[in-house]
Design an enzyme around this catalytic site. Structure first.
Site, short mmCIF file in Angstrom:
data_model
loop_
_atom_site.label_atom_id
_atom_site.label_comp_id
_atom_site.label_asym_id
_atom_site.label_seq_id
_atom_site.Cartn_x
_atom_site.Cartn_y
_atom_site.Cartn_z
N ARG A 1 13.88 70.46 -11.18
CA ARG A 1 15.20 71.07 -11.30
C ARG A 1 15.12 72.34 -12.13
O ARG A 1 14.60 72.33 -13.25
CB ARG A 1 16.17 70.07 -11.94
N TYR B 1 27.15 72.37 -24.27
CA TYR B 1 25.78 72.69 -24.66
C TYR B 1 24.92 73.17 -23.49
O TYR B 1 23.74 73.49 -23.69
CB TYR B 1 25.10 71.50 -25.34
N ASP C 1 34.76 66.43 -13.74
CA ASP C 1 33.70 66.65 -14.72
C ASP C 1 33.10 68.03 -14.44
O ASP C 1 32.52 68.26 -13.37
CB ASP C 1 32.64 65.56 -14.59
#
Length: 394
Positions: free
Chosen positions: A369, A220, A195
């Protein structure tokens, strides 16, 4: 002006990617959430208007041929290929990441062959990958076993069919050893599925170089394709004739307009297609990828590491000691393009940061984050983000 602010100005002055910022629609907000949704490339609105008004509004169904709609999945796949270290004709664009994970995992188990009935999955994976892996295990009669990526080599056995791994951990930003783990999985006779959602467009991947069989990724985030833009599936050329997708559709048929009742898979990576392509979002993605023209992924990686290093320096200089803890690995070889800071009241802190013009995101229960997209984030942005974080925590 502080020493860090002066240094930021000097670093911005010699940044070879600084000019790319003008190719995005930006404001005075420090946007450090491109690892969730990339900024809007300036060329996209005009291109989408043309797709809607002329290609759809005037040409209508003729656009499948005259505007190249039919070949968009593989054409755009070839635009993405250099960004993940792949030669042409190995990537098709379409469907969501989740759907492509299902295709890849079930296809991997089928490729592994008889006698292999165990599926390993990254124990720290993004939840949806875990849900899909559990479903794929039920579909294929496999036993699912969550394993920490570092423990995968020791967990492999002669019953292992496939291993699903994240190149970069979505929560901590840890970069996993794709070359080493791929080699270990292949040596055990299993198939590795990677991934790439948090690595493509941020750092070199080297799919062909490292012998990866199957990989998926979204568009995206660092690829700036827009909200809900279609994902992609990579099928290495050497295994394409063995790839048996669990979702055969008329678009993946060798004769899609033959309307035959029996299924015959299309040649090559095209067998990864399923149904009618989502043209509006797909062509917005194609336009967005133009910002990569003339950009070397190696240059992006070098700036990414410089940005994250500088952010950590500024945090250390500005933020009171003990208020935050970095959970992203410090060694460059173990770090993606984000910094995750543990903070007791992280959810509230992030809300206040956003109110002050610094946009990152919060991951439960206690992680701030921050994603660093080198094409449009500069060193002055980084210094400001750390300074506002310190003020917010004061």
């Amino acid at each position: 002006m502080s020493e860090s602010a002066e240094r930021a100005q000097k670093l911005d002055a010699v940044d070879e990617l600084a000019g790319k910022r003008a190719e995005f629609v930006l404001d005075d907000v420090v946007y450090l959430d491109g690892n969730s949704l990339g900024a809007l490339p300036a060329v996209v609105p005009g291109r989408v208007e043309d797709v809607v008004r002329r290609q759809w509004g005037e040409l209508r169904i003729r656009s499948w041929e005259e505007s190249g709609w039919w070949t968009a999945p593989e054409r755009i796949g070839d635009r993405i290929a250099p960004l993940v270290g792949a030669a042409p004709r190995q990537i098709v664009v379409g469907d969501s990441t989740s759907v492509n994970v299902l295709k890849a995992l079930v296809g991997a188990v089928r490729m592994a062959g008889e006698g292999r009935d165990e599926l390993l999955v990254d124990a720290t994976t993004f939840p949806t990958d875990g849900y899909i892996a559990e479903s794929a295990a039920r579909m294929t009669g496999c036993t699912l076993r969550p394993v920490a990526p570092a423990d995968v080599p020791g967990a492999l056995g002669d019953r292992t069919a496939a291993v699903l791994l994240n190149h970069v951990d979505y929560r901590t930003g840890r970069l996993h050893d794709l070359p080493g783990l791929t080699t270990a999985v292949r040596a055990a006779g299993a198939v590795a599925v990677w991934d790439l959602c948090h690595s493509a467009g941020a750092l070199p991947v080297g799919l062909d170089e490292h012998g990866v069989d199957l990989a998926v990724g979204c568009t995206y985030k660092y690829l700036n394709g827009g909200p809900g833009s279609p994902a992609y599936l990579y099928v290495r050329r050497e295994v394409q004739d063995r790839f048996d997708s669990p979702l055969p559709g008329w678009n993946s048929h060798a004769e899609p307009f033959g309307m035959r009742s029996d299924f015959e898979a299309a040649p090559g990576a095209l067998r990864g297609r399923v149904g009618t392509p989502d043209i509006l979002s797909m062509l917005a993605l194609e336009a967005a990828l133009e910002v990569w023209d003339g950009v070397a992924v190696e240059a992006v990686r070098a700036k990414s590491l410089a940005l994250t290093d500088f952010f950590l320096e500024c945090v250390a200089a500005y933020v009171p000691e003990g208020r935050v803890e970095c959970v992203t690995p410090l060694p460059h070889g173990e770090r993606g393009s984000q910094i995750a800071l543990r903070c007791d009241d992280a959810g509230d802190v992030m809300k206040r940061l956003i109110e002050r013009g610094v946009v990152g995101d919060f991951r439960a229960p206690d992680v701030l984050r921050f994603g660093f997209t080198p094409l449009y984030v500069g060193f002055a942005d980084v210094e400001r983000a750390a300074r506002v974080l310190a003020q917010t925590l004061a």
